[in-house]
Design an enzyme around this catalytic site. Structure first.
Site, PDB file in Angstrom:
ATOM      1  N   GLY A   1       0.795  -1.324   0.043  1.00 14.95           N
ATOM      2  CA  GLY A   1       0.101   0.100  -0.050  1.00 14.95           C
ATOM      3  C   GLY A   1       0.932   1.266   0.076  1.00 14.95           C
ATOM      4  N   THR A   2       2.238   1.110   0.263  1.00 16.48           N
ATOM      5  CA  THR A   2       3.043   2.331   0.117  1.00 16.48           C
ATOM      6  C   THR A   2       3.731   2.304  -1.270  1.00 16.48           C
ATOM      7  OG1 THR A   2       4.727   1.273   1.405  1.00 16.48           O
ATOM      8  CG2 THR A   2       3.041   2.476   2.562  1.00 16.48           C
ATOM      9  N   GLY A   3       3.608   1.398  -2.144  1.00 15.78           N
ATOM     10  CA  GLY A   3       4.312   1.283  -3.146  1.00 15.78           C
ATOM     11  C   GLY A   3       4.044   2.185  -4.346  1.00 15.78           C
ATOM     12  N   ASP A   4       4.850   2.202  -5.249  1.00 15.91           N
ATOM     13  CA  ASP A   4       4.660   3.144  -6.644  1.00 15.91           C
ATOM     14  C   ASP A   4       3.456   2.815  -7.211  1.00 15.91           C
ATOM     15  OD1 ASP A   4       5.925   4.736  -8.651  1.00 15.91           O
ATOM     16  OD2 ASP A   4       5.570   2.861  -9.793  1.00 15.91           O
TER      17      ASP A   4
ATOM     18  N   ALA B   1       0.507   1.885  -6.130  1.00 17.80           N
ATOM     19  CA  ALA B   1      -0.531   2.212  -5.195  1.00 17.80           C
ATOM     20  C   ALA B   1      -0.828   3.833  -5.335  1.00 17.80           C
ATOM     21  CB  ALA B   1      -0.397   1.882  -3.933  1.00 17.80           C
TER      22      ALA B   1
ATOM     23  N   ASP C   1       3.973  -7.220   7.833  1.00 15.99           N
ATOM     24  CA  ASP C   1       4.754  -8.061   7.014  1.00 15.99           C
ATOM     25  C   ASP C   1       4.118  -9.140   6.673  1.00 15.99           C
ATOM     26  OD1 ASP C   1       6.969  -9.487   6.054  1.00 15.99           O
ATOM     27  OD2 ASP C   1       8.204  -8.953   7.548  1.00 15.99           O
TER      28      ASP C   1
ATOM     29  N   ASP D   1      -4.549  -7.175 -16.107  1.00 20.68           N
ATOM     30  CA  ASP D   1      -3.864  -6.846 -17.259  1.00 20.68           C
ATOM     31  C   ASP D   1      -4.375  -5.666 -17.724  1.00 20.68           C
ATOM     32  OD1 ASP D   1      -3.321  -6.601 -20.123  1.00 20.68           O
ATOM     33  OD2 ASP D   1      -2.708  -8.802 -20.308  1.00 20.68           O
ATOM     34  N   HIS D   2      -3.652  -4.411 -17.433  1.00 25.65           N
ATOM     35  CA  HIS D   2      -3.875  -3.158 -17.451  1.00 25.65           C
ATOM     36  C   HIS D   2      -4.579  -2.720 -18.823  1.00 25.65           C
ATOM     37  CE1 HIS D   2       0.110  -1.964 -18.664  1.00 25.65           C
ATOM     38  NE2 HIS D   2      -0.462  -0.699 -19.007  1.00 25.65           N
TER      39      HIS D   2
ATOM     40  N   LYS E   1      -8.188  -0.564 -21.423  1.00 25.24           N
ATOM     41  CA  LYS E   1      -7.996   0.434 -22.026  1.00 25.24           C
ATOM     42  C   LYS E   1      -9.025   0.474 -23.019  1.00 25.24           C
ATOM     43  CE  LYS E   1      -2.977   0.470 -21.965  1.00 25.24           C
ATOM     44  NZ  LYS E   1      -2.055   1.624 -22.069  1.00 25.24           N
TER      45      LYS E   1
ATOM     46  N   ASP F   1       7.404  -9.653 -20.560  1.00 25.71           N
ATOM     47  CA  ASP F   1       6.520  -8.337 -19.925  1.00 25.71           C
ATOM     48  C   ASP F   1       5.638  -7.866 -20.774  1.00 25.71           C
ATOM     49  OD1 ASP F   1       6.676  -6.053 -18.097  1.00 25.71           O
ATOM     50  OD2 ASP F   1       7.474  -5.051 -19.822  1.00 25.71           O
TER      51      ASP F   1
ATOM     52  N   HIS G   1      -0.126  -8.530 -22.424  1.00 24.85           N
ATOM     53  CA  HIS G   1      -0.877  -7.814 -22.989  1.00 24.85           C
ATOM     54  C   HIS G   1      -1.190  -8.212 -24.620  1.00 24.85           C
ATOM     55  CE1 HIS G   1       0.042  -5.637 -19.624  1.00 24.85           C
ATOM     56  NE2 HIS G   1       1.406  -5.165 -19.819  1.00 24.85           N
TER      57      HIS G   1
HETATM   58  N1  NDP Z   1       4.900   0.351 -10.642  1.00 24.70           N
HETATM   59  C1  NDP Z   1       4.481  -0.043 -11.641  1.00 24.70           C
HETATM   60  O1  NDP Z   1       4.143   0.803 -12.530  1.00 24.70           O
HETATM   61  C2  NDP Z   1       3.653  -1.261 -12.099  1.00 24.70           C
HETATM   62  C3  NDP Z   1       3.762  -2.301 -10.918  1.00 24.70           C
HETATM   63  N2  NDP Z   1       3.267  -3.287 -11.353  1.00 24.70           N
HETATM   64  C4  NDP Z   1       3.232  -4.631 -10.372  1.00 24.70           C
HETATM   65  O2  NDP Z   1       2.703  -4.124  -9.038  1.00 24.70           O
HETATM   66  C5  NDP Z   1       3.088  -4.534  -8.051  1.00 24.70           C
HETATM   67  C6  NDP Z   1       3.909  -3.672  -7.128  1.00 24.70           C
HETATM   68  O3  NDP Z   1       4.704  -2.949  -7.687  1.00 24.70           O
HETATM   69  P1  NDP Z   1       5.410  -1.475  -7.259  1.00 24.70           P
HETATM   70  O4  NDP Z   1       4.088  -0.699  -6.704  1.00 24.70           O
HETATM   71  O5  NDP Z   1       5.940  -0.725  -8.165  1.00 24.70           O
HETATM   72  O6  NDP Z   1       6.449  -1.953  -6.435  1.00 24.70           O
HETATM   73  P2  NDP Z   1       7.106  -1.290  -5.132  1.00 24.70           P
HETATM   74  O7  NDP Z   1       8.431  -1.870  -5.173  1.00 24.70           O
HETATM   75  O8  NDP Z   1       7.174   0.510  -5.392  1.00 24.70           O
HETATM   76  O9  NDP Z   1       6.223  -1.510  -3.769  1.00 24.70           O
HETATM   77  C7  NDP Z   1       6.468  -2.606  -3.129  1.00 24.70           C
HETATM   78  C8  NDP Z   1       5.395  -2.724  -1.904  1.00 24.70           C
HETATM   79  O10 NDP Z   1       5.560  -3.948  -1.311  1.00 24.70           O
HETATM   80  C9  NDP Z   1       5.836  -3.466   0.106  1.00 24.70           C
HETATM   81  N3  NDP Z   1       6.526  -4.541   0.721  1.00 24.70           N
HETATM   82  C10 NDP Z   1       7.779  -5.361   0.294  1.00 24.70           C
HETATM   83  N4  NDP Z   1       7.974  -6.308   0.986  1.00 24.70           N
HETATM   84  C11 NDP Z   1       7.005  -6.492   1.990  1.00 24.70           C
HETATM   85  C12 NDP Z   1       6.644  -7.481   2.964  1.00 24.70           C
HETATM   86  N5  NDP Z   1       7.640  -8.624   3.185  1.00 24.70           N
HETATM   87  N6  NDP Z   1       5.503  -7.189   3.537  1.00 24.70           N
HETATM   88  C13 NDP Z   1       4.749  -6.233   3.528  1.00 24.70           C
HETATM   89  N7  NDP Z   1       5.039  -5.271   2.565  1.00 24.70           N
HETATM   90  C14 NDP Z   1       6.093  -5.425   1.800  1.00 24.70           C
HETATM   91  C15 NDP Z   1       6.552  -2.296   0.040  1.00 24.70           C
HETATM   92  O11 NDP Z   1       6.787  -1.566   1.434  1.00 24.70           O
HETATM   93  P3  NDP Z   1       8.046  -1.875   2.524  1.00 24.70           P
HETATM   94  O12 NDP Z   1       9.115  -2.106   1.742  1.00 24.70           O
HETATM   95  O13 NDP Z   1       7.837  -0.638   3.096  1.00 24.70           O
HETATM   96  O14 NDP Z   1       7.365  -3.185   3.186  1.00 24.70           O
HETATM   97  C16 NDP Z   1       5.790  -1.548  -0.767  1.00 24.70           C
HETATM   98  O15 NDP Z   1       4.849  -0.815  -0.361  1.00 24.70           O
HETATM   99  C17 NDP Z   1       4.346  -5.457  -8.566  1.00 24.70           C
HETATM  100  O16 NDP Z   1       3.956  -6.856  -8.611  1.00 24.70           O
HETATM  101  C18 NDP Z   1       4.644  -4.913  -9.993  1.00 24.70           C
HETATM  102  O17 NDP Z   1       5.011  -5.934 -10.893  1.00 24.70           O
HETATM  103  C19 NDP Z   1       2.541  -3.840 -12.570  1.00 24.70           C
HETATM  104  C20 NDP Z   1       2.440  -2.723 -13.528  1.00 24.70           C
HETATM  105  C21 NDP Z   1       3.141  -1.461 -13.590  1.00 24.70           C
HETATM  106  O1  LIG Z   2       2.801  -3.662 -18.416  1.00 24.04           O
HETATM  107  C1  LIG Z   2       3.686  -2.939 -18.645  1.00 24.04           C
HETATM  108  O2  LIG Z   2       3.339  -2.040 -19.492  1.00 24.04           O
HETATM  109  C2  LIG Z   2       4.016  -0.748 -19.939  1.00 24.04           C
HETATM  110  C3  LIG Z   2       3.342  -0.156 -20.756  1.00 24.04           C
HETATM  111  O3  LIG Z   2       2.148   0.260 -20.792  1.00 24.04           O
HETATM  112  P1  LIG Z   2       1.353   1.357 -21.444  1.00 24.04           P
HETATM  113  O4  LIG Z   2      -0.143   1.476 -20.758  1.00 24.04           O
HETATM  114  O5  LIG Z   2       2.160   2.789 -20.951  1.00 24.04           O
HETATM  115  O6  LIG Z   2       1.463   1.220 -22.913  1.00 24.04           O
HETATM  116  C4  LIG Z   2       5.495  -1.145 -19.996  1.00 24.04           C
HETATM  117  O7  LIG Z   2       6.200   0.271 -20.157  1.00 24.04           O
HETATM  118  C5  LIG Z   2       5.899  -2.027 -18.895  1.00 24.04           C
HETATM  119  O8  LIG Z   2       7.403  -2.401 -19.143  1.00 24.04           O
HETATM  120  C6  LIG Z   2       5.019  -3.159 -18.650  1.00 24.04           C
HETATM  121  O9  LIG Z   2       5.561  -3.880 -17.456  1.00 24.04           O
END
Ligand code: NDP
Ligand SMILES: O=C1O[C@H](COP(=O)(O)O)[C@@H](O)[C@H](O)[C@H]1O
Length: 495
Positions: free
Chosen positions: A14-17, A19, A88, A182-183, A187, A240, A245
């Site tokens: 929930g704090t990831g990119d 989200a 965790d 599958d985003h 679209k 990928d 896709h």
């Molecule tokens: N970012 C993107 O544009 C895209 C991402 N995805 C997919 O979405 C998913 C998330 O990606 P993204 O948001 O980029 O990843 P991030 O690395 O930005 O975020 C990962 C998250 O998981 C948490 N995390 C990691 N380890 C643990 C743990 N053991 N327990 C609890 N929380 C944990 C992290 O917080 P903390 O380390 O503080 O625990 C953080 O909130 C992946 O499957 C990725 O492939 C798919 C398409 C596009």
């Molecule tokens: O799933 C993915 O898609 C993006 C491209 O998505 P788009 O909506 O911008 O066309 C791609 O860059 C990435 O590598 C892949 O994981």
């Protein structure tokens, strides 16, 4: 008037990119439209310590970053539904704390037990989380409530690992409770493929090997791997982009008309199409798929010198291939696909190339006329949405010659601003329980079986990388692949 949906969202990661960049802004859009109102709550989790206020602030920042006002009453009200729980996912004891928090919010917001578990983190954790959600009682037992599991990509790295993951998920969730994202399926113009095909006699009656010479699918990216190199280098373009896709787009183009416009019927037809996709033997895989890796240009490093990429990486940043369906509709009509990073431009399009008339009556001996061009129906997915149909018409003059002309429909800029983001649509579908635009397990498994064969062949040979110039349309091999069949890519540079 939008229908309000009641649910508790639990975001793992929930704090990831993803989200912050996509999921929370998409939920906010659903809130602004009234699909979410007072009966919803969100628990964000990750390992770091944080209180609710700090989390809400981060959520509002994510709304601001996507073009909203962070201090508006709407943003404040929306974010007041957000709660944070340090968790965790590998620590089973943490799940009972999460359960308590979930039960409390369920009562507070009268959510009727509806739960959406969104796994937005590294895939190696998906199985463990699903197992603990069940064993630690996080899933609602209210018989009228729903429990839905949303899974981010990648779903495995080959058929075996995907099956292992699916088996793990299936111990806790039924197939209809699992929503594999599958985003591309969110679209607008990808969803429009079904409207175009099944809403138009003109199109669907010609949609077969008697009239279509070939279909081309291009997913072109202008950027390199950016900050995702460590993920990407373990994946490559085939895993990928093609396995998910491209295979999804191709199955929508190739499937038969579903009995009804329901998720079950649509998925059944997509699966049937994928079952008839020819899985290549070693020789055919080597002939029908080509790969590439981008080189350097000016002061821009080549792929092997990007941050977090090993200097001897053999990961492909480009793929082109030919797919063949062994069925009555498509036998003899190839589907050419290509995708890559650091190409000429960022766009996604489908070109449907029709056969030329069997007899060109305008090409009599004394005629100066150039041969009739093929009719081409182009589906523009992004950046602009629309269709274009290339026809042959008489030139507007006293003589008689023909020229290709285009009938274009482009969604205007104002209208396209209203188009929901893929994640907004998909989250709405999860709330509704509509699985149409998610990948089912049979689809995923057929796609992996196809892709695994290509990978197997590639893993036996050391590629000659780098082999394409940035801002081109990929390596020469991609041109040769289609020229060998006496065809050419419809989208070409400088055209
Ligand atoms: N970012 C993107 O544009 C895209 C991402 N995805 C997919 O979405 C998913 C998330 O990606 P993204 O948001 O980029 O990843 P991030 O690395 O930005 O975020 C990962 C998250 O998981 C948490 N995390 C990691 N380890 C643990 C743990 N053991 N327990 C609890 N929380 C944990 C992290 O917080 P903390 O380390 O503080 O625990 C953080 O909130 C992946 O499957 C990725 O492939 C798919 C398409 C596009
Ligand atoms: O799933 C993915 O898609 C993006 C491209 O998505 P788009 O909506 O911008 O066309 C791609 O860059 C990435 O590598 C892949 O994981």
């Amino acid at each position: 008037m939008a229908t309000e949906r009641k649910a508790l969202f639990l975001f793992f990661g929930g704090t990831g990119d993803l989200a912050y960049r996509k999921l929370y802004p998409s939920l906010f859009n659903l809130y602004k439209k009234g699909n979410l109102r007072s009966h919803f709550a969100v628990i964000g989790t990750s390992r770091q310590a944080m209180d609710d206020d700090k989390f809400r602030e981060a959520v509002r920042k994510s709304l601001a970053d996507s073009g909203n006002r962070a201090d508006s009453k709407e943003a404040m009200d929306f974010s007041s539904h957000f709660y944070y729980q340090a968790h965790d996912v590998t620590n089973t004891a943490h799940y009972s704390v999460l359960k308590e928090a979930a039960d409390k919010l369920d009562k507070k917001y009268k959510l009727e037990g509806n739960r959406i578990f969104y796994l937005s983190m590294a895939p190696q954790f998906f199985g463990t989380i699903a197992q603990d959600l069940k064993s630690q009682g996080l899933m609602s037992t209210n018989k009228d409530a729903f429990n839905r599991l949303v899974i981010e990509k990648p779903f495995g790295r080959d058929y075996d690992s995907a099956k292992q993951l699916n088996d793990a998920l299936s111990k806790s969730f039924e197939e209809e409770q699992i929503f594999r994202i599958d985003h591309y399926l969110g679209k607008e113009m990808i969803q429009n493929i079904e409207a175009l095909r099944f809403g138009n006699t003109l199109v669907e009656s010609l949609w077969n090997n008697r009239y279509i010479d070939n279909i081309q699918v291009t997913l072109s990216e202008k950027l390199g791997v950016e900050e995702r190199a460590s993920y990407y280098d373990n994946s490559g373009a085939l895993r990928d982009m093609v396995q998910n896709h491209i295979m999804q787009i191709v199955s929508l183009l190739a499937m038969e008309q579903p009995v009804a416009f329901t998720d079950t019927d649509i998925r059944a037809e997509k699966v049937k199409a994928l079952r008839s996709l020819r899985v290549y033997n070693v020789a055919d895989a080597a002939t029908n798929f080509v790969r590439g890796q981008y080189g350097s240009i000016n002061d821009q490093p080549d792929y092997r010198h990007e941050d977090n990429v090993p200097e001897d990486s053999t990961t492909e940043t480009f793929v082109a291939g030919k797919l063949l369906f062994d069925n009555y509709r498509w036998s003899g009509t190839p589907f050419y696909v290509r995708t890559g990073k650091m190409l000429a431009d960022k766009f996604t399009r489908v070109d449907v190339v029709f056969k030329r008339p069997l007899v060109d009556i305008f090409a009599f001996p004394q005629s100066q006329n150039t041969p009739l061009a093929a009719n081409v129906l182009t589906i523009f997915v992004e950046p602009h949405a629309g269709f274009s149909l290339q026809l042959n018409a008489k030139t507007n003059d006293a003589g008689f010659s023909t020229e290709p002309i285009k009938l274009d429909y482009l969604v205007d800029a104002e209208k396209s601003k209203e188009t929901p983001e893929p994640y907004e649509r998909l989250l709405h579908d999860v709330l509704k329980g509509d699985g149409t635009n998610f990948s089912s397990w049979p689809e995923v498994s057929y796609a992996w079986k196809f892709v695994d064969q290509i990978r197997r062949v590639w893993d036996l040979q050391e590629p000659q990388f780098p082999n394409y110039t940035p801002h081109s349309m990929g390596p020469a091999a991609a041109e040769e692949l289609i020229q060998r069949d006496h065809r050419e890519w419809i989208y070409r540079l400088n055209k």
